[in-house]
Design an enzyme around this catalytic site. Structure first.
Site, PDB file in Angstrom:
ATOM      1  N   ARG A  46       0.856  -1.186   0.000  1.00  0.00           N
ATOM      2  CA  ARG A  46       0.000   0.000   0.000  1.00  0.00           C
ATOM      3  C   ARG A  46       0.895   1.240   0.000  1.00  0.00           C
ATOM      4  O   ARG A  46       1.999   1.218   0.555  1.00  0.00           O
ATOM      5  CB  ARG A  46      -0.894   0.021   1.248  1.00  0.00           C
TER       6      ARG A  46
ATOM      7  N   HIS B 197      -1.568   0.748  -9.847  1.00  0.00           N
ATOM      8  CA  HIS B 197      -2.181  -0.253  -8.949  1.00  0.00           C
ATOM      9  C   HIS B 197      -2.643  -1.469  -9.772  1.00  0.00           C
ATOM     10  O   HIS B 197      -3.810  -1.859  -9.722  1.00  0.00           O
ATOM     11  CB  HIS B 197      -3.351   0.348  -8.160  1.00  0.00           C
TER      12      HIS B 197
HETATM   13  P1  NAP Z   1      -1.980 -11.949   4.163  1.00  0.00           P
HETATM   14  O1  NAP Z   1      -2.188 -13.308   3.580  1.00  0.00           O
HETATM   15  O2  NAP Z   1      -2.863 -11.491   5.265  1.00  0.00           O
HETATM   16  O3  NAP Z   1      -0.454 -11.898   4.650  1.00  0.00           O
HETATM   17  C1  NAP Z   1       0.081 -10.833   5.360  1.00  0.00           C
HETATM   18  C2  NAP Z   1       1.552 -11.093   5.672  1.00  0.00           C
HETATM   19  O4  NAP Z   1       2.094  -9.891   6.249  1.00  0.00           O
HETATM   20  C3  NAP Z   1       1.739 -12.213   6.717  1.00  0.00           C
HETATM   21  O5  NAP Z   1       2.900 -12.961   6.408  1.00  0.00           O
HETATM   22  C4  NAP Z   1       1.941 -11.439   8.020  1.00  0.00           C
HETATM   23  O6  NAP Z   1       2.724 -12.069   9.006  1.00  0.00           O
HETATM   24  C5  NAP Z   1       2.703 -10.226   7.496  1.00  0.00           C
HETATM   25  N1  NAP Z   1       2.583  -9.089   8.442  1.00  0.00           N
HETATM   26  C6  NAP Z   1       1.451  -8.452   8.856  1.00  0.00           C
HETATM   27  N2  NAP Z   1       1.754  -7.496   9.756  1.00  0.00           N
HETATM   28  C7  NAP Z   1       3.093  -7.541   9.921  1.00  0.00           C
HETATM   29  C8  NAP Z   1       4.010  -6.820  10.743  1.00  0.00           C
HETATM   30  N3  NAP Z   1       3.592  -5.854  11.577  1.00  0.00           N
HETATM   31  N4  NAP Z   1       5.314  -7.117  10.661  1.00  0.00           N
HETATM   32  C9  NAP Z   1       5.762  -8.105   9.835  1.00  0.00           C
HETATM   33  N5  NAP Z   1       4.944  -8.835   9.031  1.00  0.00           N
HETATM   34  C10 NAP Z   1       3.635  -8.561   9.079  1.00  0.00           C
HETATM   35  O7  NAP Z   1      -2.059 -10.834   3.031  1.00  0.00           O
HETATM   36  P2  NAP Z   1      -1.886 -11.010   1.426  1.00  0.00           P
HETATM   37  O8  NAP Z   1      -3.082 -11.638   0.827  1.00  0.00           O
HETATM   38  O9  NAP Z   1      -0.565 -11.646   1.165  1.00  0.00           O
HETATM   39  O10 NAP Z   1      -1.880  -9.487   0.965  1.00  0.00           O
HETATM   40  C11 NAP Z   1      -0.944  -8.568   1.481  1.00  0.00           C
HETATM   41  C12 NAP Z   1      -1.252  -7.180   0.958  1.00  0.00           C
HETATM   42  O11 NAP Z   1      -0.920  -7.079  -0.422  1.00  0.00           O
HETATM   43  C13 NAP Z   1      -2.715  -6.779   1.002  1.00  0.00           C
HETATM   44  O12 NAP Z   1      -3.105  -6.370   2.303  1.00  0.00           O
HETATM   45  C14 NAP Z   1      -2.759  -5.632   0.027  1.00  0.00           C
HETATM   46  O13 NAP Z   1      -2.456  -4.433   0.704  1.00  0.00           O
HETATM   47  C15 NAP Z   1      -1.611  -5.970  -0.939  1.00  0.00           C
HETATM   48  N6  NAP Z   1      -2.106  -6.284  -2.287  1.00  0.00           N
HETATM   49  C16 NAP Z   1      -1.746  -5.464  -3.300  1.00  0.00           C
HETATM   50  C17 NAP Z   1      -2.179  -5.733  -4.595  1.00  0.00           C
HETATM   51  C18 NAP Z   1      -1.719  -4.878  -5.734  1.00  0.00           C
HETATM   52  O14 NAP Z   1      -2.195  -5.029  -6.860  1.00  0.00           O
HETATM   53  N7  NAP Z   1      -0.799  -3.971  -5.533  1.00  0.00           N
HETATM   54  C19 NAP Z   1      -2.988  -6.862  -4.838  1.00  0.00           C
HETATM   55  C20 NAP Z   1      -3.334  -7.681  -3.774  1.00  0.00           C
HETATM   56  C21 NAP Z   1      -2.888  -7.389  -2.491  1.00  0.00           C
HETATM   57  P3  NAP Z   1       2.253 -13.462   9.700  1.00  0.00           P
HETATM   58  O15 NAP Z   1       2.581 -14.536   8.666  1.00  0.00           O
HETATM   59  O16 NAP Z   1       3.107 -13.591  10.913  1.00  0.00           O
HETATM   60  O17 NAP Z   1       0.780 -13.337   9.977  1.00  0.00           O
END
Ligand code: NAP
Length: 313
Positions: free
Chosen positions: A228, A276
């Site tokens: 983000r 994005h």
């Molecule tokens: P997810 O499955 O919820 O995974 C989140 C990861 O971040 C987990 O490994 C978590 O750690 C880690 N995390 C969360 N808070 C943290 C912290 N304070 N310190 C260190 N690590 C932390 O999420 P996802 O599906 O992979 O998606 C992640 C993000 O990608 C979304 O929230 C969105 O913002 C972004 N995204 C962007 C696009 C784009 O087109 N640009 C598309 C899709 C998603 P744990 O393993 O310990 O829980």
């Protein structure tokens, strides 16, 4: 069951989502503009960053199913009903797209393809040293649905891959090292050439990529932000790029989207801007995922991909 579809769509997008979701949920009634009496019996809302108040006045609501993977904007809505479970989008097609874009960006940084673009603009014919992938250390911030898919593809391409997670104990694909904690992150940054941000936006992760973060990276490191916009302190990133401490940034997400025309990122020689688009939700597969969760609710089965509101993701 009565269902609500609410989001910041244009008319064409709304029509596509409605058609696909209604086809998957044929036993239910999917409403776009419910009457006051319909609102009394709606049990699930399928949403894409709905306008404020869209989820108010739904006394029987039992599930909010997001069509987007990131729920930071949804959770920031003060009118979101406080106790209703929220599920986010987890779609393998989305994770595949993210892995493709991440591989492209890491490869372009590793092999100097952004540098070759700059050289072309100056009509410069100069070959850069060609390093092996295993000489390039990549650090993924986040190893969730997105991070894992990227880790597999990067590992297969030969990169040295480490992932930083909140717990530091997240299960990782073969050959990928997992770390956790702020001090460990700083130490790892010193050995990292390319950082790929795939974190959710939470109170803990907002502004993480700041001057101290960039200073902890080796000179000529590079940053890819697919998480983000608010993860990055823009002024600090621009300074690090201007001073040549960082080599390049690939940015897909911004504080304000669309990125304002006057923003320095657009014209910066060392920044690649994407609109994005690192991983776009594919309505065909995402409608199936959302519908499966709503059907689970209808049949009294557990709902998948629940968001933990206290963690913020
Ligand atoms: P997810 O499955 O919820 O995974 C989140 C990861 O971040 C987990 O490994 C978590 O750690 C880690 N995390 C969360 N808070 C943290 C912290 N304070 N310190 C260190 N690590 C932390 O999420 P996802 O599906 O992979 O998606 C992640 C993000 O990608 C979304 O929230 C969105 O913002 C972004 N995204 C962007 C696009 C784009 O087109 N640009 C598309 C899709 C998603 P744990 O393993 O310990 O829980």
């Amino acid at each position: 069951m009565k269902l609500l579809l609410a989001g910041r769509f244009d008319d064409a997008e709304r029509a596509i989502w409605h058609r696909l979701l209604a086809a998957e949920l044929s036993g239910h009634e999917l409403l776009i503009a419910p009457s006051e009496s319909d609102r009394q019996s709606i049990e699930a809302a399928i949403v894409a960053n709905p306008p404020p108040d869209a989820l108010q006045g739904l006394p029987r609501l039992r599930l909010v199913q997001s069509l987007w993977a990131g729920v930071d904007r949804l959770l920031a809505d003060p009118t979101l009903p406080p106790k209703v479970p929220i599920a986010r989008m987890v779609d393998p097609a989305l994770a595949d797209a993210m892995a493709q874009t991440t591989l492209w960006a890491v490869l372009a940084l590793h092999r100097g393809f952004f540098e070759y673009q700059r050289q072309q603009r100056a009509a410069t014919w100069r070959q850069l040293a060609q390093r092996r992938a295993d000489e390039v250390a990549v650090l993924l911030l986040g190893l969730g649905e997105m991070g894992r898919s990227c880790a597999v593809v990067l590992k297969r391409a030969g990169y040295r891959v480490t992932a930083w997670t909140r717990s530091g104990r997240t299960t990782a694909p073969d050959g990928v090292r997992v770390i956790g904690g702020a001090d460990t992150l700083r130490r790892q940054l010193a050995e990292t050439e390319v950082v790929v941000n795939l974190l959710p936006l939470t109170a803990d992760t907002r502004g993480l990529l700041d001057a101290a973060f960039f200073a902890a990276m080796p000179r000529h490191g590079a940053v890819i932000n697919f998480g983000r916009g608010a993860h990055v302190v823009d002024a600090d990133l621009l300074l690090a790029l201007d001073e040549g401490r960082l080599r390049h940034a690939v940015l897909d997400v911004f504080h304000h989207e669309p990125l304002p025309a006057e923003h320095r990122y657009w014209q910066h020689d060392r920044v690649t801007v994407l609109p994005h688009a690192a991983a776009l939700t594919d309505p065909r597969s995402a409608a199936r995922v959302a519908a499966a969760n709503v059907q689970a609710l209808a049949e009294g089965r557990p709902v998948a991909h629940r968001v933990d509101r206290t963690r913020g993701y």
